[in-house]
Design a protein around this motif. Sequence first.
Motif, short mmCIF file in Angstrom:
data_model
loop_
_atom_site.label_atom_id
_atom_site.label_comp_id
_atom_site.label_asym_id
_atom_site.label_seq_id
_atom_site.Cartn_x
_atom_site.Cartn_y
_atom_site.Cartn_z
N PRO A 141 39.18 29.31 40.96
CA PRO A 141 38.07 29.99 40.28
C PRO A 141 38.16 31.50 40.49
N ALA A 142 37.66 32.24 39.50
CA ALA A 142 37.70 33.71 39.58
C ALA A 142 37.19 34.19 40.93
N GLY A 143 37.96 35.02 41.60
CA GLY A 143 37.55 35.60 42.87
C GLY A 143 37.79 34.73 44.08
N ALA A 144 38.16 33.45 43.87
CA ALA A 144 38.35 32.55 45.01
C ALA A 144 39.74 32.72 45.63
N ALA A 163 45.02 35.81 36.74
CA ALA A 163 45.92 36.58 37.61
C ALA A 163 45.50 36.36 39.06
N PHE A 164 46.43 36.57 39.98
CA PHE A 164 46.06 36.56 41.40
C PHE A 164 46.82 37.64 42.14
N SER A 165 46.29 37.97 43.32
CA SER A 165 46.96 38.94 44.19
C SER A 165 47.01 38.35 45.58
N ASP A 166 48.01 38.76 46.34
CA ASP A 166 48.01 38.42 47.76
C ASP A 166 48.36 39.68 48.54
N GLU A 167 48.69 39.52 49.81
CA GLU A 167 48.96 40.67 50.66
C GLU A 167 50.13 41.51 50.14
N TYR A 168 50.95 40.91 49.29
CA TYR A 168 52.21 41.58 48.93
C TYR A 168 52.18 42.22 47.55
N ASP A 169 51.54 41.56 46.59
CA ASP A 169 51.68 42.05 45.21
C ASP A 169 50.62 41.38 44.33
N SER A 170 50.65 41.73 43.04
CA SER A 170 49.75 41.06 42.10
C SER A 170 50.57 40.39 41.01
N PHE A 171 50.01 39.31 40.46
CA PHE A 171 50.76 38.46 39.55
C PHE A 171 49.91 38.11 38.33
N GLY A 174 52.89 34.56 33.46
CA GLY A 174 54.34 34.50 33.39
C GLY A 174 55.03 34.92 34.68
N ASP A 175 54.31 35.68 35.53
CA ASP A 175 54.92 36.13 36.79
C ASP A 175 55.11 34.97 37.75
N VAL A 176 56.22 35.01 38.48
CA VAL A 176 56.51 33.98 39.48
C VAL A 176 56.52 34.62 40.86
N GLU A 177 55.73 34.06 41.77
CA GLU A 177 55.85 34.49 43.17
C GLU A 177 56.74 33.50 43.91
N THR A 186 47.62 34.79 51.46
CA THR A 186 46.34 34.29 50.96
C THR A 186 46.18 34.76 49.52
N PRO A 187 46.62 33.95 48.56
CA PRO A 187 46.45 34.36 47.17
C PRO A 187 44.97 34.33 46.79
N VAL A 188 44.53 35.37 46.12
CA VAL A 188 43.14 35.47 45.65
C VAL A 188 43.14 35.68 44.14
N ALA A 189 42.38 34.84 43.44
CA ALA A 189 42.32 34.99 41.98
C ALA A 189 41.55 36.24 41.61
N ASP A 190 41.96 36.92 40.56
CA ASP A 190 41.23 38.09 40.08
C ASP A 190 39.81 37.69 39.70
N ILE A 191 38.92 38.63 39.82
CA ILE A 191 37.50 38.36 39.64
C ILE A 191 37.14 38.11 38.17
N SER A 192 37.96 38.62 37.26
CA SER A 192 37.58 38.61 35.84
C SER A 192 37.71 37.23 35.19
N GLU A 193 38.55 36.36 35.75
CA GLU A 193 38.88 35.13 35.03
C GLU A 193 39.37 34.07 36.01
#
Lengths: 221, 225
Positions: A141-144, A163-171, A174-177, A186-193
């Motif tokens: 879920p957004a922001g989780a 999209a999500f971000s973690d300590e290293y980068d944002s994705f 189509g992006d693959v981590e 700790t991947p965190v989903a972007d707040i918007s979606e």
Amino acid sequence: MTEKIKHHLSDDLLIAYSAGLLNEAFSLMVATHVSLCDTCRAQLESFDAVGGAILEGDGLPDVPHVAMSPDAIEAIFATIDLAPAQETRAARRKDDVFPAPLQDYVGGDLASVKWRPVGMGLKQAILPTAKGATARLLYIPAGAAVPDHSHNGTELTMVLKGAFSDEYDSFGPGDVETADQDVTHTPVADISEDCICLAVTDAPLKFKGIIPRMLQPFLRI
Amino acid sequence: MLNAREHNSESNALRVPVPIPAFRVVQPLPVGNRALKRTNASSAPKTDPEAPDWVMLIGRIRDHQDRAAFARVFEHFAPRVKAFLMKSGADATLAEECAQDVMTTLWRKAHMFDPSRASVATWIFTIARNRRIDMLRRQRRPEPEDLTWGPEAEPAQEDVLSLQQESEKLRQAITDLPETQKELIERAYFGDLSHSEIAAETGLPLGTIKSRIRLALDRLRHAMK
């Protein structure tokens, strides 16, 4: 979308897929990403060209007695006469979230996914692939956040929506981590979606928190 | 001759670092050999006057269901596909059966072949490889979405020609590799090596092929808009 992808598949993975050495779950990841990414498609097709060169090369004729059976070509024509038509995979509709190879495993697009809650608002759906590696869809879920975890083997996570971000980068889509033993994140989903990902692992994840660790055998993550 | 990694620099810079596989230590080729290769690479590839125009033959199969054209493709490629499958561990009976399947697929999917992105040998290789996974591992083989030419768009002749030429150069480059490297690559593609043992660090001219394919993809995307 294809030009916006900034995190690609490694050459090692693409070569292994081209040579036909990858397990099913990782093959699904490669096929799904390549469907969206022209950079990796071109790279993969150039590795396929190596296979073609080997098929054309001088390493094969030394196999003794490889002549085809004398009636082989007649057998083929008979097969063709029986069923001349060949159905092709229907083209993906423009607003579909899943590329065709993933739709083959889900049995449709996003609406067809049979999600199971895994706690903290997260949902997942394990896809039917052969043993040795696991493929699943993740719904964040957004922001989780996905709980802190490291990995025993390799985990690839590709964003399909959101999209999500973690300590290293944002994705983004189509992006693959790529995460291996050395990565705790700790991947965190972007707040918007809400964020939907395809994740494949060749070993269970190691969760740091006690609750996720207790749940792990049941969640198959 | 550039190696694959240099060609990739534009995308690799953004990639997660990949450990470089172990057998990267490649003996430099003798100088004479190198000079010879460079000459080959800059001139038009030698085309065997006897060698059929495979692309044209596939076109005849696609457009005219031409069985004579198919027979020529079959005669050349079917035994190679069978040998490929036997090298991958199939016995002669299974390999025969699968090679027939592969050639049947070639007939049925002739309209899917894009000569601006693959040589006929490459296309047949991918069909055979998929069949092999099916046959030896009994697993599904997820495939990327097909990108098909629209009703009006046809691949540009110059793209077809240059891709086919680059493929011939690649074939020659592999033939010219030192025996140990060649064997390693062959074993990988026969399915005989774990992927950590494979590397693209053999100086093969893959970068040019990749650029050609990329160009063809760009034109295709453009045509589909």
